[in-house]
Design an enzyme around this catalytic site. Structure first.
Site, PDB file in Angstrom:
ATOM      1  N   LEU A  99       0.825  -1.208   0.000  1.00 51.10           N
ATOM      2  CA  LEU A  99       0.000   0.000   0.000  1.00 51.10           C
ATOM      3  C   LEU A  99       0.862   1.261   0.000  1.00 51.10           C
ATOM      4  CD1 LEU A  99      -2.347  -1.524   2.668  1.00 51.10           C
ATOM      5  CD2 LEU A  99      -2.951  -1.212   0.257  1.00 51.10           C
ATOM      6  N   LYS A 205      14.502   0.088   5.313  1.00 53.41           N
ATOM      7  CA  LYS A 205      14.001   0.639   4.044  1.00 53.41           C
ATOM      8  C   LYS A 205      14.098   2.160   4.018  1.00 53.41           C
ATOM      9  CE  LYS A 205      11.927   1.209   0.131  1.00 53.41           C
ATOM     10  NZ  LYS A 205      10.566   0.823  -0.189  1.00 53.41           N
ATOM     11  N   LYS A 280       7.346  11.159   0.228  1.00 56.33           N
ATOM     12  CA  LYS A 280       6.738  10.522   1.408  1.00 56.33           C
ATOM     13  C   LYS A 280       7.773   9.761   2.231  1.00 56.33           C
ATOM     14  CE  LYS A 280       5.097   6.538   1.208  1.00 56.33           C
ATOM     15  NZ  LYS A 280       5.523   5.147   1.519  1.00 56.33           N
TER      16      LYS A 280
END
Length: 330
Positions: A99, A205, A280
Site C-alpha cells: 500500500l 528501508k 513521502k
C-alpha cells in the site's frame, strides 16, 4: 531356513517400498499445504507484478484493490478477486499487503472492512508497504489481539525488479515466523533479509531510500554539470561507471534521457517510483531523524527538493525526473 530367507528377501524390498511411498506422500501433502491460497491487497505498480509472481509459482491468489480496474490483469491470470480486505481475510490465512502510505495501511487493517474484522487465528500478515515503523508496531499489536501474526517486509528494487522477482525484502517480526514469510517472499524477490523485531524492516528501508534520493540528486547534478561543460552524456556516464563516482543511479537507473534504455528517463519519466512516494519516504526519514535526534542535513535537503518537485508538476513522474527539474531551474 532357505524358505525363511526367501521370504525375508521379499519382505525387505516391499517394506522399503512402503516406507518410500509413505515418505513421498508426506512430502506431497506438505507441498500441497504450502500452496494454499495467499491473499494480496494493493495491486499498484509494485503489488500487481508481485502478485503475478505468486501465481507463477503455483499459489492461488485472492486479491483486492481500492481501484477494481487494477485487478483485471490478475483476474485474467486466474486469481480470485473479492470486494474488500475483510473478504480476503475470510478466505486466506496468509496475506500480503502493498500500500502507498501509513493511513492506507491503518485503514486496510483496522478499518470497517479491514483485515482484522475477519482475520482467522494463526493468520500470517506480511506488509510490504513503506510506512512509519511506529505504525508497523501498532498493527502488530492489533493483529496479536486477534490471534494473528504481523510482519513488516518493505521492498527495494523498483517496478523492474518486482516484474522479474528480483526484489530485496527487509523483514521485521517474530523470528520464529520468518521461515513461513520467507517461503512466500522468495517467490517475489532475490534477497530476503531478516532485520529484527517488528519495525526494523521499515527502518532499513527508510535508510535505503534516503540514500537513494541523495544519490539520485547527486547523479542528476553531476550529469547536468558535465553536459553544460560540453561532455556527451553517454560518455560521461561511461566514465562515471568505471570510476569512483559509480552508483546505482548512474549505472542502473540513469536520469538522463537517451543514456540508457528500459528506464523511466527513456520514457518521459513515466512508470517507476514516483516523486510523490519518494517525498513521502523522505518525510518518514525526517520524522524518525527528529524523534531520534539524528542529524540528516543531506536527507533533509533531499526531502525539500522532492516536495518542491511535487508542487511543480513532477508528482506523478519517476523520482529520476529530478534531472529535468534541475535543468528547468537553470
Amino acid at each position: 531356513k532357505l524358505l525363511l530367507l526367501r521370504q525375508q528377501d521379499c519382505i525387505v524390498p516391499m517394506l522399503s517400498q512402503v516406507l518410500c511411498n509413505l515418505s513421498q506422500s508426506q512430502v506431497s501433502t506438505r507441498s500441497m499445504a504450502s500452496k494454499t491460497p495467499v491473499g494480496f491487497i494493493g495491486l499498484g505498480n509494485m503489488g500487481s507484478p508481485m502478485a503475478k509472481n505468486l501465481l507463477r509459482n503455483g499459489y492461488p491468489v485472492i486479491a483486492t484493490d481500492v481501484f477494481p480496474e487494477s485487478c483485471k490483469g490478475l483476474l485474467d491470470l486466474g486469481a480470485q478477486v473479492v470486494d474488500s480486505p475483510a473478504e480476503v481475510a475470510e478466505k486466506a490465512d496468509r496475506i500480503i499487503t502493498m500500500l502507498p502510505s501509513s493511513p492506507n495501511v491503518i485503514d486496510v487493517y483496522t478499518g470497517p472492512n479491514g483485515i482484522l474484522k475477519k482475520v482467522k487465528k494463526g493468520t500470517l500478515l506480511i506488509d510490504s508497504s513503506t510506512i512509519d515503523p511506529s505504525v508497523s508496531k501498532e498493527m502488530a499489536v492489533a493483529a496479536e489481539k486477534m490471534g494473528a501474526v504481523f510482519m513488516d517486509a518493505p521492498v527495494s528494487g523498483g517496478v523492474g525488479a518486482a516484474s522479474m522477482a528480483k526484489l530485496t525484502f527487509m523483514v521485521g517480526g517474530v523470528e520464529e515466523e520468518y521461515n513461513a514469510a520467507q517461503e512466500l517472499l522468495t517467490c517475489m524477490g532475490a534477497n530476503v533479509v531478516y532485520c529484527g523485531q517488528v519495525g526494523s524492516g521499515q527502518a532499513a528501508k527508510i535508510c535505503n531510500n534516503m540514500l537513494l534520493a541523495i544519490g539520485m540528486i547527486g547523479t542528476a547534478e553531476t550529469m547536468n554539470l558535465g553536459i553544460r561543460l560540453g561532455l556527451d552524456p553517454k560518455l560521461l556516464a561511461k566514465i562515471l561507471n568505471m570510476s569512483s563516482g559509480r552508483c546505482w543511479s548512474s549505472d542502473t537507473y540513469n536520469p538522463v534521457p537517451g543514456v540508457m534504455e528500459g528506464v523511466p528517463s527513456a520514457n518521459n519519466y513515466q512508470g517507476g517510483f514516483g516523486a510523490t512516494l519518494m517525498a513521502k519516504d523522505l518525510g518518514l526519514a525526517q520524522n524518525t531523524a527528529t524523534n531520534t535526534k539524528t542529524p540528516i542535513p543531506l536527507g533533509s535537503l533531499a526531502h525539500q527538493i522532492y516536495r518542491v518537485m511535487c508542487s511543480r508538476g513532477y508528482a506523478n513522474k519517476d523520482f529520476s525526473s529530478v534531472f529535468q527539474f534541475l535543468r528547468e531551474e537553470e
